[in-house]
Design a protein around this motif. Structure first.
Motif, short mmCIF file in Angstrom:
data_model
loop_
_atom_site.label_atom_id
_atom_site.label_comp_id
_atom_site.label_asym_id
_atom_site.label_seq_id
_atom_site.Cartn_x
_atom_site.Cartn_y
_atom_site.Cartn_z
N ILE A 46 36.83 45.74 41.11
CA ILE A 46 35.48 45.29 40.75
C ILE A 46 34.46 45.74 41.80
O ILE A 46 33.34 46.12 41.47
CB ILE A 46 35.46 43.77 40.51
CG1 ILE A 46 36.31 43.45 39.26
CG2 ILE A 46 34.05 43.24 40.35
CD1 ILE A 46 36.57 41.98 39.04
N SER A 50 31.22 47.95 40.97
CA SER A 50 29.87 47.44 41.18
C SER A 50 29.14 48.26 42.25
O SER A 50 27.93 48.52 42.12
CB SER A 50 29.88 45.95 41.50
OG SER A 50 30.82 45.66 42.49
N ILE A 143 33.89 45.37 34.47
CA ILE A 143 33.70 44.29 35.45
C ILE A 143 33.93 42.93 34.77
O ILE A 143 34.63 42.07 35.28
CB ILE A 143 32.29 44.36 36.09
CG1 ILE A 143 32.20 45.59 37.01
CG2 ILE A 143 31.98 43.09 36.87
CD1 ILE A 143 30.80 45.88 37.54
N LYS A 146 37.75 42.51 33.88
CA LYS A 146 38.64 42.26 35.01
C LYS A 146 38.35 40.94 35.70
O LYS A 146 39.26 40.27 36.18
CB LYS A 146 38.57 43.41 36.01
CG LYS A 146 39.16 44.70 35.45
CD LYS A 146 39.67 45.61 36.53
CE LYS A 146 40.52 46.73 35.95
NZ LYS A 146 39.78 47.99 35.82
N SER A 147 37.07 40.56 35.78
CA SER A 147 36.74 39.31 36.50
C SER A 147 37.13 38.10 35.67
O SER A 147 37.40 37.04 36.20
CB SER A 147 35.24 39.26 36.83
OG SER A 147 34.49 38.95 35.68
#
Lengths: 171, 126
Positions: A46, A50, A143, A146-147
């Motif tokens: 991530i 980002s 993102i 996965k988060s």
């Protein structure tokens, strides 16, 4: 890691070299502070996404100044760990005209559950469209996926033409 | 044809493509800022390989990390393989580390799009 749990605290003009050094610093700190391999891999993934997102958007501004002494490609990036949770904050300047389209994409992502995100990811992966750097709109979907959390974002007005985009990610 | 042998870096994978053995391998991490540049020669190589391919081709993908800039490029590699799949029997071995569900899911996503048999191989440590 500081007592407040801050692992990375970057503020400034991002370029390729700084991006690489932040990533390698983050990797070392994750190795030292995270015993759960799965979590560490997730957080690093991530971070890559980002930070590269910040880099690509900021890099496009070149050396242009937003106001006296502040370049448009100035960014902020923070990674902090509190108990077992990681928080990432990424902030960059954005043209006002680009805010609504971005907001639309983020809201679409936030409206989907795990399976919905996976389907959207596959759809965008296979749509044959490429952005300049290749990702073609997969970043935010990845993102969020996965988060496992919603993307928490805000826009702040800087002047008539520019805003500040602040993205907070919980992992 | 000449093989491809590329050493891995902190941002790009190790690549070994051999037309003599029919083994194509991508290993390590793939997180370059611009993946298109890195993957284009690989896709082109596969196109040429199709004309002189071994009867069986084994593709080993063993990645720790890949970014979304690499995602579409990896799909391009698989699509190129799909286009030469009549000339050689291709198997794709997708390796993932034990408990790395994100990497397993990533492999399954490609499997859903690509019409070549995938083997999901769980490894204790990569």
């Amino acid at each position: 890691m500081t007592p407040s749990g801050v692992m990375i605290d970057f503020h400034g003009e991002i370029n390729e070299e700084k991006l690489s050094s932040i990533l390698s610093d983050a990797e070392t700190k994750l190795e030292e502070n995270e015993e759960n391999f799965k979590k560490s891999r997730k957080v690093y993934n991530i971070l890559v996404e980002s930070l590269q997102n910040l880099f690509h958007h900021s890099d496009a501004f070149g050396d242009a100044e937003l106001m006296d002494g502040i370049k448009k490609r100035t960014t902020s990036f923070i990674l902090a760990k509190k108990d077992e949770e990681y928080n990432i904050l990424a902030a960059n300047f954005i043209e006002m005209a680009n805010i609504n389209p971005l907001k639309g994409r983020l809201d679409k992502v936030n409206g989907l559950d795990k399976e919905g995100l996976r389907n959207l990811y596959k759809e965008v992966l296979d749509n044959g469209q490429y952005s300049v750097h290749g990702g073609g709109g997969l970043g935010m979907i990845d993102i969020a996926r996965k988060s496992g959390n919603k993307l928490d974002y805000t826009f702040a007005e800087v002047n008539d033409d520019y805003g500040l985009f602040i993205l907070k990610i919980k992992v | 044809m000449d093989p491809i042998n590329i050493e891995g870096t902190p941002k790009t994978p190790t690549v070994n493509f051999s037309s003599d053995s029919g083994v194509l391998e991508i290993k390590g991490r793939s997180i370059p800022e611009n993946a298109v540049e890195f993957y284009k020669p690989l896709v082109d190589w596969i196109g040429s390989y199709g004309d002189s391919a071994q009867s069986n081709t084994e593709v080993n993908i063993q990645l720790e990390y890949f970014n979304t800039s690499s995602s579409k490029c990896i799909l391009d590699v698989f699509k190129k393989l799909e286009s030469v799949n009549g000339k050689t029997n291709i198997t794709i071995n997708w390796h993932y580390e034990e408990d790395d569900e994100d990497m397993l899911e990533a492999g399954e996503d490609y499997q859903a799009i690509i019409n070549i048999p995938f083997k999901m191989i769980e490894m204790e440590e990569m």
